[in-house]
Design a protein around this motif. Structure first.
Motif, mmCIF file in Angstrom:
data_model
loop_
_atom_site.group_PDB
_atom_site.id
_atom_site.type_symbol
_atom_site.label_atom_id
_atom_site.label_comp_id
_atom_site.label_asym_id
_atom_site.label_seq_id
_atom_site.Cartn_x
_atom_site.Cartn_y
_atom_site.Cartn_z
ATOM 1 N N LYS A 115 0.813 -1.211 0.000
ATOM 2 C CA LYS A 115 0.000 0.000 0.000
ATOM 3 C C LYS A 115 0.849 1.265 0.000
ATOM 4 O O LYS A 115 0.430 2.304 -0.496
ATOM 5 N N ALA A 116 2.062 1.153 0.550
ATOM 6 C CA ALA A 116 2.952 2.314 0.569
ATOM 7 C C ALA A 116 3.387 2.704 -0.832
ATOM 8 O O ALA A 116 3.830 3.834 -1.058
ATOM 9 N N GLY A 117 3.251 1.788 -1.799
ATOM 10 C CA GLY A 117 3.628 2.085 -3.169
ATOM 11 C C GLY A 117 2.519 2.718 -3.985
ATOM 12 O O GLY A 117 2.675 2.928 -5.184
ATOM 13 N N SER A 118 1.403 3.054 -3.329
ATOM 14 C CA SER A 118 0.310 3.731 -4.019
ATOM 15 C C SER A 118 0.613 5.217 -4.129
ATOM 16 O O SER A 118 1.243 5.804 -3.256
ATOM 17 N N ALA A 119 0.121 5.835 -5.205
ATOM 18 C CA ALA A 119 0.344 7.274 -5.401
ATOM 19 C C ALA A 119 -0.790 8.111 -4.851
ATOM 20 O O ALA A 119 -0.729 9.340 -4.868
ATOM 21 N N ILE A 120 -1.840 7.445 -4.350
ATOM 22 C CA ILE A 120 -2.990 8.187 -3.808
ATOM 23 C C ILE A 120 -3.376 7.602 -2.437
ATOM 24 O O ILE A 120 -2.961 6.507 -2.085
#
Length: 415
Positions: A410-415
């Motif tokens: 989830k930390a790799g999400s941009a939003i």
């Protein structure tokens, strides 16, 4: 004639001529009245012309002269206070573009998606309630490949896949406005599982739930990227919805220590197959791997994955490897093996990093372990490899994001 008489004659002529000029130029009230009469007459002409003008109002989108126009939503024609009589759309070289007028004859659109980097011309005729015609023309150019991006995605629309299959999107341009692009992409499941997306780099984003997809659920991918600016001056062109179905829950566990693979469905072992994994010098990656491709037969050349001899040639070059299924981008497969002695399976690890199953040359014997596993596997099935002594496979090496915990994902999400 004497000069004095001549001058007198000229004076008389001038006087007469002047009188005519005065009379012509100054018709006094009569000329003024005539002017008013002309104004009245012109007003009547203008009024008549106005009465003859069609009330139909045509609108063409995009506006005439537009550049970087959408290939999805451009070339729409609408009319108010009237109905469409004819719409002609062509490319700059005159090739006709098919389209359809709506049932109520108030709108028109092309029958298929437009091409990129193409100039189109539209000519429209509409009529109002009294049958009076109105005309409108426009020309525009669609977005060019240099100024647009698309995302190639897997799995395919309408496919049935295993529980480990992520939605993986690879963009043909580097994305710098990741948040805007991600907002234009929605992945949802009929199971109600939360889905999160993770950017591996500027060109790839994968989406998955915390745990494997629920068996039998339907996953929907919506791409609403048309007009979204992915990088400076580079816009999305895709606008589509696709879906796929999650098949039965099959997860196979390869144990390099016992040299056995247990094939499980819904957590229950349905078959145990002897295997031969990577040798001590060429260990197989550990971790959760997803089958991304299946080949009844394929060629495997060691040179393509870094296994070369002193002459630079591949340490192996097998043109007819049977029942091969890809587990990584870097070349890890689980496949049939006909060249190894039958005794190695279940007893010794001999491969260059793949997982081998006993098989026959030609991939035409359905009774071999290699054939059975191939026939009973689908893209998206999970193969867990353990006890090899090697490192865990990288999450972006194939469709293997399951090797990243949920918080990291989830930390790799941009939003």
């Amino acid at each position: 004639m004497t000069n004095s008489k001549r001058r007198k004659g000229l004076s008389v002529a001038s006087a007469l001529l002047g009188g005519v000029l005065v009379l012509s130029a100054c018709s006094g009230g009569d000329e003024a009245s005539g002017s008013e009469g002309n104004d009245t007459s012109q007003a009547k002409v203008d009024e008549a012309a106005a009465q003859k003008t069609s009330e139909a109002q045509i609108k063409i989108t995009p506006a005439d002269g537009s550049n970087n126009a959408s290939i999805n939503n451009s070339a729409t024609v609408t009319v108010s206070k009237g109905t469409l009589a004819e719409v002609k759309m062509t490319t700059a070289d005159g090739t006709a573009v098919a389209g359809e007028i709506s049932a109520d004859k108030t709108s028109w659109k092309p029958s298929a998606q437009l091409e990129r980097a193409t100039t189109y011309k539209i000519a429209v005729t509409a009529t109002d309630a009294d049958g009076r015609e109105a005309h409108e023309n426009a020309s525009f150019t669609t977005v060019s490949p240099d100024n647009s991006f698309i995302g190639s995605f897997t799995p395919e629309d309408g496919s049935t896949v295993g529980v480990g299959m992520p939605v993986s999107i690879n963009f043909d341009k580097a994305i710098t406005n990741k948040a805007d692009v991600q907002k234009g992409i929605t992945v949802s499941s009929s199971s109600g599982q939360e889905v999160a997306c993770h950017w591996f780099n500027a060109n790839r984003m994968d989406c998955r739930p915390q745990e494997y997809w629920q068996e039998g659920s339907k996953v929907t991918l919506k791409l609403a990227l048309d007009g979204v600016e992915g990088a400076e001056g580079v816009y999305g062109v895709q606008q589509k919805t696709v879906s796929f179905t999650i098949g039965r829950n099959q997860v196979s566990v390869v144990d390099a220590e016992t040299k056995q693979m247990k094939v499980m469905q819904d957590g229950k072992v349905i078959k145990t197959i002897p295997i031969s994994a990577g040798s001590p010098d060429n260990k197989t990656y550990e971790g959760q791997m997803v089958i991304s491709e299946k080949f009844k037969e394929t060629r495997m050349n060691g040179a393509t994955v870094g296994f070369t001899d002193d002459d630079g040639k591949g340490e192996y070059d097998i043109k007819d490897v049977p029942h091969a299924m890809r587990l990584s981008t870097s070349g890890t497969f689980i496949h049939g093996n006909y060249w190894g002695a039958k005794s190695i399976f279940g007893s010794v690890n001999t491969s260059h990093g793949c997982v081998g199953l006993s098989d026959t040359k030609g991939a035409d014997d359905p009774n071999t372990p290699g054939a059975w596993f191939f026939d009973n596997s689908i893209v998206g099935d999970v193969v867990v490899v353990k006890n090899t002594g090697d490192k865990t496979i990288a999450p972006d090496n194939g469709l293997n994001g399951w090797n990243m915990d949920w918080a990291q994902w989830k930390a790799g999400s941009a939003i």
